[in-house]
Design a protein around this motif. Structure first.
Motif, short mmCIF file in Angstrom:
data_model
loop_
_atom_site.label_atom_id
_atom_site.label_comp_id
_atom_site.label_asym_id
_atom_site.label_seq_id
_atom_site.Cartn_x
_atom_site.Cartn_y
_atom_site.Cartn_z
N LEU A 1 0.67 -1.07 0.28
CA LEU A 1 -0.32 0.19 -0.11
C LEU A 1 0.79 1.41 -0.28
O LEU A 1 0.30 2.18 -0.52
N ALA A 2 1.86 1.13 0.63
CA ALA A 2 2.76 2.61 0.98
C ALA A 2 3.28 2.59 -0.79
O ALA A 2 3.66 3.31 -1.19
N LYS A 3 3.89 1.51 -1.18
CA LYS A 3 4.38 1.98 -2.30
C LYS A 3 3.20 2.50 -3.77
O LYS A 3 3.22 3.30 -4.67
N ARG A 4 1.49 2.02 -3.15
CA ARG A 4 0.83 2.38 -4.51
C ARG A 4 0.77 3.46 -4.22
O ARG A 4 0.47 4.67 -4.55
N ASN A 5 0.89 4.60 -2.60
CA ASN A 5 0.40 6.20 -2.16
C ASN A 5 1.60 6.43 -2.67
O ASN A 5 1.23 7.86 -3.41
N GLU B 1 -4.29 3.24 18.64
CA GLU B 1 -3.49 3.06 17.39
C GLU B 1 -2.40 3.92 17.70
O GLU B 1 -2.59 4.96 17.58
N CYS B 2 -0.63 3.08 17.38
CA CYS B 2 0.17 4.77 17.97
C CYS B 2 0.98 4.97 16.85
O CYS B 2 2.04 5.81 16.97
N HIS B 3 0.20 4.08 16.07
CA HIS B 3 0.91 5.27 14.51
C HIS B 3 -0.11 5.33 13.66
O HIS B 3 -1.31 4.76 13.49
N LEU B 4 0.23 5.85 12.25
CA LEU B 4 -0.12 5.71 11.47
C LEU B 4 0.39 4.66 10.19
O LEU B 4 0.96 4.12 10.53
N ASP B 5 -1.10 4.22 9.07
CA ASP B 5 -0.24 3.08 8.31
C ASP B 5 -0.92 3.68 6.85
O ASP B 5 -1.35 4.93 6.81
N ALA B 6 -0.14 3.28 5.72
CA ALA B 6 -0.12 2.94 4.65
C ALA B 6 -1.97 3.35 4.56
O ALA B 6 -2.50 3.40 3.87
N HIS B 7 -2.33 1.91 4.62
CA HIS B 7 -3.96 2.33 4.50
C HIS B 7 -4.52 2.94 4.77
O HIS B 7 -5.57 3.78 4.53
#
Length: 218
Positions: free
Chosen positions: A20-24, A92-98
């Motif tokens: 997902l990060a690569k897609r972003n 959650e203590c972070h963001l993620d690509a989703h």
């Protein structure tokens, strides 16, 4: 006697996040948007730095403000008349690509040149979650203690820019900002390390110059 359970550790979440990060990043590149993942502990000055950069940089800027409850930082950013999306991470203590991917649908990507993604205030959880940004900028303050880098090495190993913030109060809090700089460089010799103070303006021009340098290299 305690029962023993076999637990199979899965890596699917991390693999999926990477995809997902690569897609972003493809979305960013297609829209000619340079994205910066801004990380740091609570109180390091991330939001204040972003606010200052919005006012000083001559770019069309957008912001994703991530936090357990994001309305506070997002509200501050809104006062600077730039597009902003708040992302609530809940427990959650972070963001993620989703999460970031969802936020992109609510941003005018065709009218943004520079996107700041303000991660949750934490020096541990966000380390393993690539968001698709072009660079990572870690902000720490001398008020956190000059052993902060030694205690949280992983976040600095992947950083492109590290800002040692609030150096104007280093003496007052008994911190050695030069030690913090050296600790970062020992972990990551190629990283850009900048001592800054939003109160005095120290380091701001250098931060802007280095962001612009990375943008040109995109």
């Amino acid at each position: 006697m305690h029962k023993i359970a076999e637990i199979e550790v899965q890596h699917d979440i991390m693999v999926a996040n990477k995809k997902l990060a690569k897609r972003n990043q493809r979305i960013f590149d297609k829209a000619n948007v340079f994205a910066i993942d801004v990380l740091g502990a609570i109180g390091s000055g991330k939001t204040s730095l972003i606010e200052t950069l919005i006012d000083k940089m001559d770019y069309k800027i957008g912001v994703i403000a991530g936090d357990v409850i994001s309305k506070f930082d997002a509200g501050r950013i809104e006062n600077h008349n730039v597009p902003v999306v708040g992302l609530n991470t809940g427990k959650e203590c972070h963001l993620d690509a989703h999460l970031v991917e969802h936020a992109l649908h609510d941003l005018p990507m065709d009218d943004i040149e520079l996107l700041f993604i303000e991660n949750v205030g934490n020096l541990i959880c966000p380390v393993d979650f690539d968001l698709g940004s072009h660079i990572r900028m870690v902000v720490i303050s001398v008020s956190e203690g000059d052993d902060t880098v030694e205690k949280h090495p992983l976040i600095f190993k992947d950083a492109d820019i590290v800002v040692i913030n609030k150096v104007d109060i280093a003496e007052a809090v008994g911190a050695d900002e030069n030690k913090m700089v050296n600790d970062v460089l020992e972990l990551n010799p190629g990283v850009v390390v900048i001592k800054s103070s939003l109160k005095t303006g120290e380091g701001l021009d250098e931060i802007i110059e280095n962001i612009q340098k990375f943008m040109k290299e995109m």
